[in-house]
Design an enzyme around this catalytic site. Structure first.
Site: not given
Ligand code: SAH
Ligand code: SF4
Length: 369
Positions: A327, A111, A100, A114, A107, A87
């Site tokens: 995300c 996390c 974005c 996410c 991934c 996306e």
């Molecule tokens: N993997 C990279 C970039 C993609 S995620 C990273 O983690 O930085 C982009 C951003 O979205 C990151 O700051 C991540 O922590 C945030 N993010 C992911 N899931 C989220 C959620 N459920 N609510 C708010 N921010 C989120």
């Molecule tokens: Fe991967 Fe989501 Fe963690 Fe970014 S926030 S590193 S996309 S699992």
């Protein structure tokens, strides 16, 4: 399969070896300056256009699109040639737009909060799959200028460093997007941060911190066990020294998890020596993780606490929450069907009309003069 934004200039020259020499420039400019598909390059002979369309297919096939915030946020779901789904989110402002983009399908970083992390890792995106997200966004943004590119879609960009960095160089050198308008967001992969610091193209770096003590961060962001906060801070310091860019820290505000005064104190201790700018983002709830965003008054108090401690901080409005534009979330809605192809089928018949058959390989053809 080589897609149109995967092919290197030298390989394009080989492909066009039976053509007049100026064709390479014409086609490269067509792709990167005019953001045109080969079929729309009207300065080329028609036969050549048709063959280039076949030899250099698009990487991204539209599956669905949704808009929110009165049309100012557009989220696109794309299928790749192998059926993987990714996306891209395009956000319009008064005179410019920000896109974005995704760097991986899924991934591996795990996390829990996410949506992309909940899917697991599928594969790295190629250079062309990354660049084409930006090109389609720039076309779509017209007449606005595509001002900024942020790697905050699906995936961890520094885990796919080589392709991401080649794509960054193409965006910079060929599309003409300045380094200060490109932001790489990372969960904190120290070797990748050092490679950016050494690369000589000072893009912005955003570090997704979410917790500033190792016990809590080990839980929230499992890669912290490999690159704990002390090592991460040292790498950030090296990046700041080498690039003279301001670092940003992303902090998802999670109710009762990382939004108290102690969390603010720890975050301030991490951010101040780096002179980093902190972005607070209310958590976007996901199905796979039973927590809520912090309430607004808690976020405001957290911001004030950071401010009193001298930290540069803003609360970021989460664009497109109502269309799952956080995300990984649109993608995860589609993926409830078992396979990528089933997910595509699930989108209904209107989709089939818009979804071209995927060319897996193009037959070898000689190019006409
Ligand atoms: N993997 C990279 C970039 C993609 S995620 C990273 O983690 O930085 C982009 C951003 O979205 C990151 O700051 C991540 O922590 C945030 N993010 C992911 N899931 C989220 C959620 N459920 N609510 C708010 N921010 C989120
Ligand atoms: Fe991967 Fe989501 Fe963690 Fe970014 S926030 S590193 S996309 S699992």
């Amino acid at each position: 399969m080589t897609t149109r934004y995967d092919i290197r200039r030298a390989d394009l020259a080989d492909l066009l070896s039976d053509q007049p020499a100026y064709r390479v420039d014409q086609i490269w400019d067509g792709l990167y300056r005019n953001l045109a598909a080969p079929g729309a390059m009207t300065n080329l002979p028609k036969d050549l256009r048709l063959i280039l369309e076949e030899l250099l297919p698009a990487a991204l096939h539209p599956v669905s699109e949704s808009t929110s915030d009165r049309g100012s946020t557009v989220k696109s779901l794309w299928a790749l040639a192998d059926g993987r789904l990714i996306e891209t989110v395009l956000m319009h402002y008064a005179d410019r737009s920000t896109v974005c983009i995704s760097s991986q399908a899924g991934c591996a970083m795990g996390c829990g909060f996410c949506a992309t992390g909940q899917m697991g890792f599928e594969r790295h995106l190629t250079v062309g799959e990354i660049v084409e997200q930006v090109v389609t966004a720039a076309q779509r943004a017209r007449p606005r200028r595509l001002g900024n590119v942020v790697f905050m879609g699906m995936g961890e960009p520094l885990a796919n460093f080589d392709n991401v960095w080649t794509a960054v160089q193409r965006l910079h050198d060929d599309v003409g997007i300045g380094a200060r308008h490109i932001t790489v967001s990372t969960v904190g992969l120290v070797p990748g941060i050092d490679r950016i610091a050494a690369a000589g193209l000072p893009v912005n770096l955003a570090v997704s911190l979410h917790a500033a003590n190792d016990v809590k961060r080990d839980e929230l962001v499992p890669i912290n066990r490999r690159y704990p906060l002390g090592e991460l801070a040292a790498a950030c310091q090296r990046y700041v020294r080498a690039t003279r860019r301001r670092l940003s820290i992303e902090w998802a505000m999670i109710d009762g998890v990382n939004d108290g005064p102690d969390d603010a104190a720890e975050l301030a201790a991490f951010a101040l020596p780096l002179r980093a700018h902190v972005n607070l983002i209310p958590l976007n709830p996901t199905e796979g993780w039973p927590t809520a965003p912090s309430p607004r008054p808690t976020i405001d108090a957290f911001r004030d606490e950071l401010g009193h401690r001298g930290v540069n901080v803003t609360i970021r409005h989460n664009r497109g929450t109502d269309i799952d534009a956080a995300c990984g979330q649109l993608r995860s809605r589609f993926s409830r069907a078992a396979t990528p192809n089933a997910a595509i089928d699930a989108a209904g018949s209107q989709l089939h009309a818009r979804f071209p058959p995927i060319a897996l390989s193009a037959p070898a053809r000689r190019l006409p003069h």
